[in-house]
Motif scaffolding. Structure first.
Motif, PDB file in Angstrom:
ATOM      1  N   THR A  13      19.153  56.553  91.218  1.00  0.00           N
ATOM      2  CA  THR A  13      19.745  55.509  90.390  1.00  0.00           C
ATOM      3  C   THR A  13      18.809  55.214  89.233  1.00  0.00           C
ATOM      4  OG1 THR A  13      20.777  54.529  92.338  1.00  0.00           O
ATOM      5  CG2 THR A  13      20.598  53.125  90.401  1.00  0.00           C
ATOM      6  N   ARG A  14      19.386  55.120  88.044  1.00  0.00           N
ATOM      7  CA  ARG A  14      18.624  54.759  86.852  1.00  0.00           C
ATOM      8  C   ARG A  14      19.361  53.615  86.167  1.00  0.00           C
ATOM      9  NH1 ARG A  14      15.803  57.322  89.501  1.00  0.00           N
ATOM     10  NH2 ARG A  14      14.837  59.340  89.060  1.00  0.00           N
ATOM     11  N   ALA A  15      18.617  52.632  85.676  1.00  0.00           N
ATOM     12  CA  ALA A  15      19.247  51.457  85.058  1.00  0.00           C
ATOM     13  C   ALA A  15      18.565  51.125  83.740  1.00  0.00           C
ATOM     14  CB  ALA A  15      19.171  50.259  86.001  1.00  0.00           C
ATOM     15  N   MET A  16      19.323  50.483  82.881  1.00  0.00           N
ATOM     16  CA  MET A  16      18.823  50.068  81.569  1.00  0.00           C
ATOM     17  C   MET A  16      19.519  48.764  81.203  1.00  0.00           C
ATOM     18  SD  MET A  16      19.128  52.132  77.944  1.00  0.00           S
ATOM     19  CE  MET A  16      18.074  53.463  78.458  1.00  0.00           C
ATOM     20  N   SER A  17      18.792  47.879  80.575  1.00  0.00           N
ATOM     21  CA  SER A  17      19.364  46.628  80.082  1.00  0.00           C
ATOM     22  C   SER A  17      19.166  46.545  78.576  1.00  0.00           C
ATOM     23  CB  SER A  17      18.679  45.419  80.726  1.00  0.00           C
ATOM     24  OG  SER A  17      18.908  45.405  82.104  1.00  0.00           O
ATOM     25  N   SER A  18      20.050  45.816  77.946  1.00  0.00           N
ATOM     26  CA  SER A  18      19.932  45.610  76.512  1.00  0.00           C
ATOM     27  C   SER A  18      20.198  44.144  76.212  1.00  0.00           C
ATOM     28  CB  SER A  18      20.954  46.476  75.765  1.00  0.00           C
ATOM     29  OG  SER A  18      20.914  46.182  74.393  1.00  0.00           O
ATOM     30  N   GLU A  19      19.354  43.581  75.374  1.00  0.00           N
ATOM     31  CA  GLU A  19      19.595  42.201  74.963  1.00  0.00           C
ATOM     32  C   GLU A  19      20.648  42.142  73.868  1.00  0.00           C
ATOM     33  OE1 GLU A  19      16.087  39.967  74.109  1.00  0.00           O
ATOM     34  OE2 GLU A  19      15.048  40.692  75.899  1.00  0.00           O
ATOM     35  N   LEU A  20      20.895  43.290  73.240  1.00  0.00           N
ATOM     36  CA  LEU A  20      21.907  43.366  72.197  1.00  0.00           C
ATOM     37  C   LEU A  20      23.275  43.602  72.817  1.00  0.00           C
ATOM     38  CD1 LEU A  20      20.006  45.659  69.686  1.00  0.00           C
ATOM     39  CD2 LEU A  20      20.172  43.173  69.645  1.00  0.00           C
ATOM     40  N   ARG A  21      24.278  43.116  72.151  1.00  0.00           N
ATOM     41  CA  ARG A  21      25.650  43.312  72.599  1.00  0.00           C
ATOM     42  C   ARG A  21      26.084  44.743  72.276  1.00  0.00           C
ATOM     43  NH1 ARG A  21      29.953  39.391  70.018  1.00  0.00           N
ATOM     44  NH2 ARG A  21      31.239  39.004  71.800  1.00  0.00           N
ATOM     45  N   ILE A  22      26.609  45.432  73.275  1.00  0.00           N
ATOM     46  CA  ILE A  22      27.107  46.793  73.092  1.00  0.00           C
ATOM     47  C   ILE A  22      28.572  46.674  72.710  1.00  0.00           C
ATOM     48  CG2 ILE A  22      27.472  49.037  74.178  1.00  0.00           C
ATOM     49  CD1 ILE A  22      24.517  48.222  73.988  1.00  0.00           C
ATOM     50  N   THR A  23      28.910  47.133  71.508  1.00  0.00           N
ATOM     51  CA  THR A  23      30.278  46.951  71.027  1.00  0.00           C
ATOM     52  C   THR A  23      30.991  48.258  70.719  1.00  0.00           C
ATOM     53  OG1 THR A  23      29.466  46.723  68.759  1.00  0.00           O
ATOM     54  CG2 THR A  23      29.768  44.684  70.025  1.00  0.00           C
ATOM     55  N   MET A  28      26.870  53.111  73.927  1.00  0.00           N
ATOM     56  CA  MET A  28      26.854  53.315  75.370  1.00  0.00           C
ATOM     57  C   MET A  28      26.548  54.778  75.702  1.00  0.00           C
ATOM     58  SD  MET A  28      29.620  52.230  78.235  1.00  0.00           S
ATOM     59  CE  MET A  28      29.271  50.497  78.048  1.00  0.00           C
ATOM     60  N   GLN A  29      27.061  55.704  74.919  1.00  0.00           N
ATOM     61  CA  GLN A  29      26.784  57.118  75.145  1.00  0.00           C
ATOM     62  C   GLN A  29      25.298  57.418  74.993  1.00  0.00           C
ATOM     63  OE1 GLN A  29      29.619  58.747  72.337  1.00  0.00           O
ATOM     64  NE2 GLN A  29      30.861  59.572  74.015  1.00  0.00           N
ATOM     65  N   LEU A  30      24.649  56.790  74.008  1.00  0.00           N
ATOM     66  CA  LEU A  30      23.212  56.984  73.828  1.00  0.00           C
ATOM     67  C   LEU A  30      22.438  56.476  75.038  1.00  0.00           C
ATOM     68  CD1 LEU A  30      22.726  56.010  70.080  1.00  0.00           C
ATOM     69  CD2 LEU A  30      22.427  58.275  71.107  1.00  0.00           C
ATOM     70  N   MET A  31      22.834  55.314  75.541  1.00  0.00           N
ATOM     71  CA  MET A  31      22.167  54.752  76.713  1.00  0.00           C
ATOM     72  C   MET A  31      22.370  55.656  77.931  1.00  0.00           C
ATOM     73  SD  MET A  31      22.988  50.698  76.287  1.00  0.00           S
ATOM     74  CE  MET A  31      21.894  50.115  77.571  1.00  0.00           C
ATOM     75  N   LEU A  32      23.598  56.128  78.135  1.00  0.00           N
ATOM     76  CA  LEU A  32      23.888  56.987  79.280  1.00  0.00           C
ATOM     77  C   LEU A  32      23.169  58.328  79.164  1.00  0.00           C
ATOM     78  CD1 LEU A  32      27.649  56.202  79.843  1.00  0.00           C
ATOM     79  CD2 LEU A  32      25.734  55.581  81.327  1.00  0.00           C
ATOM     80  N   SER A  33      23.089  58.869  77.965  1.00  0.00           N
ATOM     81  CA  SER A  33      22.372  60.123  77.751  1.00  0.00           C
ATOM     82  C   SER A  33      20.901  59.957  78.105  1.00  0.00           C
ATOM     83  CB  SER A  33      22.533  60.559  76.304  1.00  0.00           C
ATOM     84  OG  SER A  33      21.853  61.753  76.081  1.00  0.00           O
ATOM     85  N   ASP A  34      20.319  58.833  77.707  1.00  0.00           N
ATOM     86  CA  ASP A  34      18.921  58.549  78.036  1.00  0.00           C
ATOM     87  C   ASP A  34      18.731  58.416  79.540  1.00  0.00           C
ATOM     88  OD1 ASP A  34      16.188  57.913  77.512  1.00  0.00           O
ATOM     89  OD2 ASP A  34      16.668  55.786  77.727  1.00  0.00           O
ATOM     90  N   LEU A  35      19.622  57.690  80.196  1.00  0.00           N
ATOM     91  CA  LEU A  35      19.533  57.533  81.651  1.00  0.00           C
ATOM     92  C   LEU A  35      19.683  58.879  82.353  1.00  0.00           C
ATOM     93  CD1 LEU A  35      21.641  54.279  82.159  1.00  0.00           C
ATOM     94  CD2 LEU A  35      19.159  54.509  82.364  1.00  0.00           C
TER      95      LEU A  35
END
Length: 75
Positions: A13-23, A28-35
């Motif tokens: 399991t890998r997780a990431m949080s963002s204080e910025l609103r994902i719109t 989201m694809q960038l975050m998932l690619s990184d994870l």
């Protein structure tokens, strides 16, 4: 949160949080690619991939809902 289950049933399991609103989908694809890059997917055979998003807010009812699509072949 991204969960990857390999063919031997080992799960990571890998997780990431963002204080910025994902719109948008591209953020989201960038975050998932990184994870996904933090796993052995591609090196080891994968049986199942799961994605969980939390802290969602309700959309304006007049905006059309979108089904997010992810091309796992290019990751």
């Amino acid at each position: 949160t991204l969960k990857v289950r390999y063919t031997n049933f080992q799960q990571v399991t890998r997780a990431m949080s963002s204080e910025l609103r994902i719109t948008d989908v591209s953020s989201m694809q960038l975050m998932l690619s990184d994870l996904l890059s933090r796993t052995q997917a591609g090196e080891k055979a994968v049986r199942l991939v799961g994605v969980t998003a939390s802290g969602l807010i309700q959309k304006n009812e007049q905006e059309p809902q979108k089904q997010l699509e992810f091309n796992l072949e290019s990751m």
